[in-house]
Design an enzyme around this catalytic site. Structure first.
Site, PDB file in Angstrom:
ATOM      1  N   MET A  97      38.965  30.434  41.067  1.00  0.00           N
ATOM      2  CA  MET A  97      39.094  30.717  42.496  1.00  0.00           C
ATOM      3  C   MET A  97      38.613  32.132  42.783  1.00  0.00           C
ATOM      4  O   MET A  97      39.081  33.087  42.165  1.00  0.00           O
ATOM      5  CB  MET A  97      40.550  30.588  42.939  1.00  0.00           C
ATOM      6  CG  MET A  97      41.097  29.184  42.858  1.00  0.00           C
ATOM      7  SD  MET A  97      42.882  29.194  43.174  1.00  0.00           S
ATOM      8  CE  MET A  97      43.485  29.897  41.639  1.00  0.00           C
ATOM      9  N   ILE A 155      46.783  30.856  36.135  1.00  0.00           N
ATOM     10  CA  ILE A 155      46.456  32.045  35.352  1.00  0.00           C
ATOM     11  C   ILE A 155      46.088  33.191  36.283  1.00  0.00           C
ATOM     12  O   ILE A 155      45.179  33.055  37.106  1.00  0.00           O
ATOM     13  CB  ILE A 155      45.294  31.768  34.381  1.00  0.00           C
ATOM     14  CG1 ILE A 155      45.621  30.566  33.483  1.00  0.00           C
ATOM     15  CG2 ILE A 155      44.989  33.008  33.535  1.00  0.00           C
ATOM     16  CD1 ILE A 155      44.432  30.059  32.701  1.00  0.00           C
ATOM     17  N   GLY A 185      42.922  35.910  43.837  1.00  0.00           N
ATOM     18  CA  GLY A 185      41.940  35.502  42.838  1.00  0.00           C
ATOM     19  C   GLY A 185      42.536  35.083  41.512  1.00  0.00           C
ATOM     20  O   GLY A 185      43.428  35.740  41.007  1.00  0.00           O
ATOM     21  N   SER A 186      42.040  34.003  40.908  1.00  0.00           N
ATOM     22  CA  SER A 186      42.570  33.576  39.630  1.00  0.00           C
ATOM     23  C   SER A 186      41.897  32.288  39.161  1.00  0.00           C
ATOM     24  O   SER A 186      40.798  31.964  39.588  1.00  0.00           O
ATOM     25  CB  SER A 186      44.075  33.386  39.715  1.00  0.00           C
ATOM     26  OG  SER A 186      44.602  33.278  38.418  1.00  0.00           O
ATOM     27  N   ARG A 187      42.619  31.566  38.289  1.00  0.00           N
ATOM     28  CA  ARG A 187      42.091  30.346  37.695  1.00  0.00           C
ATOM     29  C   ARG A 187      43.238  29.380  37.432  1.00  0.00           C
ATOM     30  O   ARG A 187      44.369  29.806  37.183  1.00  0.00           O
ATOM     31  CB  ARG A 187      41.396  30.700  36.371  1.00  0.00           C
ATOM     32  CG  ARG A 187      40.635  29.563  35.752  1.00  0.00           C
ATOM     33  CD  ARG A 187      39.964  30.033  34.472  1.00  0.00           C
ATOM     34  NE  ARG A 187      40.624  29.511  33.284  1.00  0.00           N
ATOM     35  CZ  ARG A 187      40.502  30.033  32.071  1.00  0.00           C
ATOM     36  NH1 ARG A 187      39.813  31.128  31.889  1.00  0.00           N
ATOM     37  NH2 ARG A 187      41.107  29.480  31.047  1.00  0.00           N
TER      38      ARG A 187
END
Length: 218
Positions: A97, A155, A185-187
């Site tokens: 993301m 994450i 922001g991340s995953r």
């Protein structure tokens, strides 16, 4: 519509920006400087609003479908050894993301939450190979009648400093419903059984609660 996790930040940001503009209009006599401060304030507040947006999504519920838990781009599809819960090989589908994506996390399948754990950790960039094991993260497993147990892992990245996870062990959850939020922001990694039919490709963009990323035949 905005996510509840953003209410405090939006209110505090608005108060600070209003105060800055009141002070600038009182103390600064140069018009273009005052205009620049006002314009920057509007842009910053707009960016905060768009980050915490929570668009309504209608999920077509299907126990044979595993849907994308978040908006973003598919950055990995690979077989890995999952050592936290399953302790065997799983197919990992990773969705990255960017700060402009919707950051609501949704349940990829419906069923009973059988595992939910928070792990403190580092803040490596989300695409770093070790971020899945070393970064701040939460791991959730949902047991579904058809798909079996499906894991997803939020994450944190270099910008994300807080992960919100609503899943609790024993809770019955609905596919596509809100399961958490990752700030800035991340995953998210999804772990499915090896041999599962994957419906996405690397670099494909997906929508949380809408896109079917994999199928598990009944």
């Amino acid at each position: 519509m905005f996510h509840k996790e953003g209410y405090n930040i939006m209110v505090i940001t608005a108060i600070i920006l209003i105060a800055i503009n009141v002070v600038s209009y009182s103390l600064i006599n140069i018009y273009w400087v005052k205009f620049a401060i006002a314009a920057a304030s509007v842009i910053l507040f707009f960016l905060i609003l768009q980050f915490f947006r929570n668009p309504k999504r209608v999920t077509e519920k299907n126990d044979e479908h595993i849907i994308a838990p978040v908006d973003g781009k598919v950055v990995a599809i690979e077989e890995v050894f999952e050592k936290e819960y399953f302790k065997d090989n799983r197919l990992q589908i990773s969705i990255f993301m960017s700060p402009v994506n919707v950051h609501v996390t949704r349940h990829p399948v419906g069923g009973e939450v059988t595992y939910s754990k928070y792990h403190p950790g580092r803040f490596l960039v989300a695409w770093h190979p070790k971020s899945s094991e070393e970064n701040e993260r939460t791991t959730v497993v949902v047991k579904n009648n058809v798909a079996g147990e499906i894991m997803y892992r939020q994450i944190a990245g270099a910008m994300a400093k807080r992960i919100v996870n609503y899943a609790e062990v024993g809770q019955q959850v609905v596919q596509g419903s809100d399961s958490g939020f990752i700030k800035f922001g991340s995953r998210v990694d999804v772990f499915v059984p090896v041999g599962t039919q994957v419906n996405v490709e690397i670099n494909q963009k997906v929508k949380g609660g809408i896109s079917v990323i994999a199928n598990i035949p009944s």
